[in-house]
Design a protein around this motif. Structure first.
Motif, PDB file in Angstrom:
ATOM      1  N   ASN A  88       0.988  -1.157   0.027  1.00  0.00           N
ATOM      2  CA  ASN A  88      -0.068   0.081  -0.026  1.00  0.00           C
ATOM      3  C   ASN A  88       0.830   1.333   0.004  1.00  0.00           C
ATOM      4  O   ASN A  88       0.440   2.243  -0.453  1.00  0.00           O
ATOM      5  CB  ASN A  88      -1.087   0.074   1.501  1.00  0.00           C
ATOM      6  N   ILE A  92       1.197   4.421  -2.748  1.00  0.00           N
ATOM      7  CA  ILE A  92       0.768   5.727  -2.729  1.00  0.00           C
ATOM      8  C   ILE A  92       2.204   6.503  -2.998  1.00  0.00           C
ATOM      9  O   ILE A  92       1.722   7.492  -3.701  1.00  0.00           O
ATOM     10  CB  ILE A  92       0.695   5.928  -1.027  1.00  0.00           C
ATOM     11  N   SER A 121      -5.853   0.534   1.312  1.00  0.00           N
ATOM     12  CA  SER A 121      -6.226   1.776   2.170  1.00  0.00           C
ATOM     13  C   SER A 121      -5.948   2.961   1.587  1.00  0.00           C
ATOM     14  O   SER A 121      -4.991   3.123   1.114  1.00  0.00           O
ATOM     15  CB  SER A 121      -5.307   1.531   3.507  1.00  0.00           C
ATOM     16  N   ASN A 122      -7.048   3.872   1.595  1.00  0.00           N
ATOM     17  CA  ASN A 122      -6.840   5.246   1.107  1.00  0.00           C
ATOM     18  C   ASN A 122      -6.676   5.576  -0.303  1.00  0.00           C
ATOM     19  O   ASN A 122      -6.024   6.218  -1.006  1.00  0.00           O
ATOM     20  CB  ASN A 122      -5.749   6.092   1.684  1.00  0.00           C
ATOM     21  N   ILE A 123      -7.290   4.216  -0.914  1.00  0.00           N
ATOM     22  CA  ILE A 123      -7.248   4.131  -2.496  1.00  0.00           C
ATOM     23  C   ILE A 123      -8.678   3.920  -2.976  1.00  0.00           C
ATOM     24  O   ILE A 123      -9.157   3.323  -2.405  1.00  0.00           O
ATOM     25  CB  ILE A 123      -6.356   3.076  -2.779  1.00  0.00           C
ATOM     26  N   LYS A 124      -9.095   4.487  -4.187  1.00  0.00           N
ATOM     27  CA  LYS A 124     -10.594   4.398  -4.466  1.00  0.00           C
ATOM     28  C   LYS A 124     -10.269   3.594  -6.044  1.00  0.00           C
ATOM     29  O   LYS A 124      -9.489   4.343  -6.926  1.00  0.00           O
ATOM     30  CB  LYS A 124     -11.066   5.578  -4.477  1.00  0.00           C
TER      31      LYS A 124
END
Length: 464
Positions: A88, A92, A121-124
């Motif tokens: 992850n 990022i 996590s924190n990714i769309k």
């Protein structure tokens, strides 16, 4: 002024040009000096003019190229999965550094052991296309995505059934049923692919360009037919296909390869399957720079090869591009080598402006002629394969393996006998620090009556 300018230039016929070249060569053999041996069977003239393309069905060829294509390709970075948190963070960091699409390689990892929520996590997935290369439990992956991402996804599942068969000899009827199940689960995600047809196993075994096109399209035909037997609509199948193509160092040949692939794909869908609606005739192409032509000696030259390969992919019309790190043939790539690879695509877009012209090669006498020559040769090979009963039947008879092996030996002999040049290998070589060699790999399966495709690198013979 315009009329006066062009009065200074006189048109010359091809025969006049040839006679002048023969005179200038002063006794050297015209064919050996001017003609380009593109592979073991095919030669290409270095000269082309309007007479060449006037003989071609040019409108048909060009219509298959850039319909609806915006010429903006995704910079798709390949990341080998380590752990949810570590991978992850790599994603990022790469997003901030220029990547805008990702291929997460789960090879050798069980999906049941991966925390998908941590990985994304924190990714769309609706903003950034993600492609997941899986070997097992891909249905579990799709089920988890449905839970943690209840919206429209971009990207796809990479589960190349036939590539696994060609390299490992593994294929069951359950594979096609599972593939059909995947399509059923993602049918409401129009921007998410579920079928991958790749050329990598052929390319890395040493296939020439025409073979690579033909065998890749033969694989696509096999996939369509097998999934049709699972009661999947043809339109749904073709919309979920992404082609993944290796791009080598033959600069003009690789441009023409991608263009010929597009032309023949449209020909197959319209003439072979009767599709006429334009929305089903498009093609999605992901290109990866070649590992076959990478070298472990003088590895910095791999950056040069990757740059020309990337240009060929872009000019040919890829939708996504993955550039291999220059050192991935002999070690795990570090942040520096990954950044260099990522920036090749970025520079070709932001500084070379290759995204500003829809089709840079359109109208080029040489490339248009080469495109059609490769398309004709590939179609002849494809016809032979289909006459054998399809790609699987031909493979089980060792027809494909023997043809590729013949071309690989030709390439290798050309290199060892200095008839061709590979910078940093047989010419301009500077051996750098010691390295661990990644040698050719062939999976042995004693239960099979046919050979499997090996994974070669052309420079290996010089690294021993």
């Amino acid at each position: 002024m315009k009329n006066q300018l062009f009065q200074n230039f006189v048109n010359h016929a091809q025969e006049q040009w040839k006679q002048q070249v023969i005179k200038d060569l002063k006794g050297k053999d015209f064919d050996k000096t001017i003609t380009w041996q593109i592979d073991i069977k095919n030669k290409v003239s270095s000269y082309a003019d309007s007479q060449n393309i006037n003989k071609l069905p040019l409108k048909i060829v060009q219509q298959s190229q850039f319909q609806g294509f915006t010429k903006i390709w995704n910079n798709r970075e390949i990341i080998k999965f380590k752990s949810g948190k570590e991978t992850n963070q790599l994603i990022i960091n790469s997003l901030y550094a220029g990547a805008n699409s990702f291929l997460i390689d789960f090879s050798g990892v069980s999906i049941s052991e991966i925390e998908i929520k941590k990985l994304l996590s924190n990714i769309k997935l609706s903003d950034t296309p993600f492609f997941f290369k899986v070997e097992n439990n891909y249905l579990k992956l799709v089920n988890e995505l449905q839970i943690i991402a209840p919206y429209l996804w971009k990207g796809g599942i990479i589960n190349d059934i036939l590539e696994r068969y060609f390299t490992q000899g593994i294929l069951t009827s359950e594979d096609w049923k599972n593939q059909a199940n995947i399509l059923g689960k993602i049918q409401n995600h129009p921007y998410f692919k579920g079928i991958t047809i790749s050329s990598h196993s052929f390319h890395n075994a040493g296939a020439n360009i025409a073979q690579e096109i033909a065998y890749t399209l033969g694989s696509a035909i096999e996939v369509i037919d097998k999934l049709s037997e699972q009661n999947i609509d043809l339109q749904e199948i073709v919309q979920k296909i992404e082609f993944s193509i290796s791009v080598g160092t033959n600069y003009f040949g690789e441009i023409a390869k991608i263009r010929a692939l597009k032309f023949l794909w449209k020909k197959i869908l319209t003439e072979g399957y009767g599709l006429t609606d334009e929305k089903y005739l498009g093609i999605s192409i992901h290109c990866i720079t070649s590992s076959f032509y990478n070298s472990s000696i003088t590895p910095n030259t791999n950056m040069l090869r990757a740059t020309t390969e990337a240009m060929s992919a872009i000019i040919g019309g890829c939708d996504a591009l993955s550039v291999r790190a220059y050192d991935d043939t002999y070690q795990e790539s570090d942040d520096f080598s990954r950044r260099i690879a990522r920036n090749i695509s970025t520079i070709l877009k932001e500084e070379s402006y290759l995204d500003k012209v829809i089709d840079p090669s359109a109208g080029s006498y040489f490339i248009e002629s080469l495109t059609f020559q490769l398309a004709e040769e590939a179609f002849n090979i494809l016809t032979e394969i289909e006459n054998e009963g399809g790609i699987i039947e031909a493979f089980q008879k060792n027809i494909i393996q023997n043809s590729i092996k013949e071309n690989f030996e030709y390439l290798q002999n050309s290199l060892t006998e200095n008839q061709s040049v590979m910078v940093g290998v047989n010419k301009f070589r500077f051996d750098e620090k010691p390295f661990e060699q990644n040698e050719s790999k062939t999976v042995k399966n004693t239960n099979l009556s046919f050979e499997l495709l090996p994974t070669h690198r052309l420079s290996e013979i010089f690294e021993k």
